[in-house]
Design a protein around this motif. Structure first.
Motif, PDB file in Angstrom:
ATOM      1  N   HIS A 177      52.987  41.809  39.568  1.00 27.76           N
ATOM      2  CA  HIS A 177      54.278  41.633  40.242  1.00 27.76           C
ATOM      3  C   HIS A 177      54.260  40.407  41.160  1.00 27.76           C
ATOM      4  CE1 HIS A 177      55.366  45.626  38.770  1.00 27.76           C
ATOM      5  NE2 HIS A 177      56.600  45.270  39.027  1.00 27.76           N
ATOM      6  N   GLY A 209      44.851  38.632  48.833  1.00 31.23           N
ATOM      7  CA  GLY A 209      45.101  40.054  49.061  1.00 31.23           C
ATOM      8  C   GLY A 209      44.013  40.939  48.499  1.00 31.23           C
ATOM      9  N   ARG A 228      38.098  44.005  46.669  1.00 31.17           N
ATOM     10  CA  ARG A 228      38.081  45.206  47.525  1.00 31.17           C
ATOM     11  C   ARG A 228      37.985  46.474  46.682  1.00 31.17           C
ATOM     12  NH1 ARG A 228      43.222  44.350  50.827  1.00 31.17           N
ATOM     13  NH2 ARG A 228      42.626  46.361  51.732  1.00 31.17           N
ATOM     14  N   GLY A 277      47.133  39.420  51.827  1.00 30.03           N
ATOM     15  CA  GLY A 277      47.296  38.079  51.272  1.00 30.03           C
ATOM     16  C   GLY A 277      47.815  37.078  52.297  1.00 30.03           C
ATOM     17  N   ILE A 324      41.123  50.390  47.096  1.00 32.27           N
ATOM     18  CA  ILE A 324      42.423  50.646  46.458  1.00 32.27           C
ATOM     19  C   ILE A 324      42.175  50.760  44.949  1.00 32.27           C
ATOM     20  CG2 ILE A 324      44.691  49.619  45.943  1.00 32.27           C
ATOM     21  CD1 ILE A 324      44.745  48.447  48.729  1.00 32.27           C
ATOM     22  N   PRO A 325      42.749  51.788  44.281  1.00 31.42           N
ATOM     23  CA  PRO A 325      42.519  51.949  42.833  1.00 31.42           C
ATOM     24  C   PRO A 325      42.855  50.667  42.057  1.00 31.42           C
ATOM     25  CG  PRO A 325      43.714  53.851  43.720  1.00 31.42           C
ATOM     26  CD  PRO A 325      43.606  52.854  44.829  1.00 31.42           C
ATOM     27  N   ALA A 334      48.866  46.303  39.225  1.00 30.15           N
ATOM     28  CA  ALA A 334      50.335  46.270  39.375  1.00 30.15           C
ATOM     29  C   ALA A 334      50.720  45.230  40.425  1.00 30.15           C
ATOM     30  CB  ALA A 334      50.861  47.644  39.766  1.00 30.15           C
ATOM     31  N   TYR A 335      49.979  45.207  41.536  1.00 29.95           N
ATOM     32  CA  TYR A 335      50.208  44.220  42.603  1.00 29.95           C
ATOM     33  C   TYR A 335      50.086  42.801  42.052  1.00 29.95           C
ATOM     34  CZ  TYR A 335      48.344  41.024  46.187  1.00 29.95           C
ATOM     35  OH  TYR A 335      48.081  39.927  46.962  1.00 29.95           O
ATOM     36  N   ARG A 350      48.707  45.335  31.967  1.00 29.07           N
ATOM     37  CA  ARG A 350      48.196  46.004  33.166  1.00 29.07           C
ATOM     38  C   ARG A 350      46.787  46.545  32.909  1.00 29.07           C
ATOM     39  NH1 ARG A 350      51.905  50.132  36.689  1.00 29.07           N
ATOM     40  NH2 ARG A 350      50.284  51.126  37.930  1.00 29.07           N
ATOM     41  N   GLU A 403      46.367  50.126  40.736  1.00 35.29           N
ATOM     42  CA  GLU A 403      47.341  49.664  41.739  1.00 35.29           C
ATOM     43  C   GLU A 403      47.138  48.174  42.025  1.00 35.29           C
ATOM     44  OE1 GLU A 403      47.325  54.025  43.913  1.00 35.29           O
ATOM     45  OE2 GLU A 403      47.340  52.250  45.204  1.00 35.29           O
ATOM     46  N   LEU A 404      45.888  47.738  42.051  1.00 32.79           N
ATOM     47  CA  LEU A 404      45.612  46.302  42.244  1.00 32.79           C
ATOM     48  C   LEU A 404      46.222  45.489  41.090  1.00 32.79           C
ATOM     49  CD1 LEU A 404      41.834  46.289  43.337  1.00 32.79           C
ATOM     50  CD2 LEU A 404      43.847  46.133  44.820  1.00 32.79           C
ATOM     51  N   LEU A 450      47.938  45.697  50.977  1.00 30.16           N
ATOM     52  CA  LEU A 450      47.445  44.676  50.051  1.00 30.16           C
ATOM     53  C   LEU A 450      48.261  43.388  50.176  1.00 30.16           C
ATOM     54  CD1 LEU A 450      45.423  44.571  47.744  1.00 30.16           C
ATOM     55  CD2 LEU A 450      47.083  45.759  46.297  1.00 30.16           C
TER      56      LEU A 450
END
Lengths: 189, 189
Positions: A160, A184, A146, B184, A149-150, A156-157, A129, A153-154, B180
């Motif tokens: 996953h 995204g 973008r 996508g 968004i921190p 983790a997205y 991560r 968090e990007l 997010l």
């Protein structure tokens, strides 16, 4: 003992260890988790049973060591991919693509349940991560990702979303998943 | 036996079962998995130990039944969310948002490893993916979601991406994750 002799012993131990991990992984892949015994691993590698027990107490310990080695190799591979590409956006895409392709080949079922409880897995996830967060921070600075968004968090997205590769069939579907995940991340217009 | 009597017995059994599942879940949440015993559950519910053993052979069986009930309730909740919104895009967002918030409250560690091996989980995943695929198909038809990737792959992406909620802190982060994930899905411009 002279230094050369120590080096030789170390190299021998590493070779025995590697051969054991390879044999165990191949046996599990071919016959399944429950069919693999210490005797069978000893037979396959040509190492004596008594010697094998000096290295590993049981089959689980071998498989855990094998998995730790796999995880390390995967992280090394991702670093190599990162270092082979210069542009931040292309770099991010190359690493996420490599990660998705690894995920697609992941083992499942009993073996995964057994291995993924290991503390090395939690550590590897943390590491991964942070690694992806670094790439995202570069890409945000370059205006390719973008900034609303921190990046943690990007990251983790991304990890996953790409793990969905385990549930997909074929390389084309995995490539589409990478496209989707990157879509995204695009800066809001 | 008269029908009324049967109904009464059934209702009584269901009540004992529900009380047992609730007590076991509360005990695990408070004291952890290893601290919960059949005696402790019997004490908490006020059901005799002998009676309890007529319903469940051990603590794992109780927790598995509890988890099956949770999974069912979650699926019912998602169906209700779906049926409460008319527009395909808003509907998709509402369901994905509800799913992300559920994921954020998911248990982890030993308990998750124990429960997620159950066959009811694999079935629930199948069901969930088909459910989300249905919503996506509607949204693609309405022009709200990209049509260049099969909806089954889009569904796998959504569910995996939103599972990142387990790794996030706070409701705001979960809301950003939904944004997010939906980004996508946007039709290519």
């Amino acid at each position: 003992m002279p230094r050369l002799w120590n080096d030789t012993i170390e190299a021998h131990r590493a070779a025995v260890r590697d051969a054991t991990l390879d044999a165990a992984a191949a046996l599990v892949a071919e016959h399944g988790l429950t069919a693999v015994t210490m005797s069978r691993i000893a037979e396959t590698t040509g190492i004596g049973r008594a010697t094998l027990y000096k290295y590993f107490p049981d089959v689980s310990a071998i498989l855990l060591a094998w998995h730790e080695r796999q995880v390390t190799r995967h992280l090394v591979h991702l670093s190599e991919v990162r270092d082979s590409v210069g542009d931040p956006a292309a770099r991010l895409r190359a690493v996420l693509d490599a990660y998705a392709r690894m995920s697609a080949h992941r083992h499942g079922g009993d073996l995964a349940a057994m291995l993924h409880g290991g503390s090395h897995v939690a550590e590897a996830h943390q590491h991964l991560r942070a690694f992806v967060r670094g790439l995202l921070t570069e890409a945000v600075a370059a205006g390719d990702v973008r900034d609303d968004i921190p990046t943690d968090e990007l990251a983790a997205y991304c990890l996953h979303a790409l793990a969905a590769a385990t549930a997909l069939d074929g390389a084309d579907a995995v490539a589409r998943l990478v496209t989707l995940t990157l879509a995204g991340l695009r800066p809001a217009t």
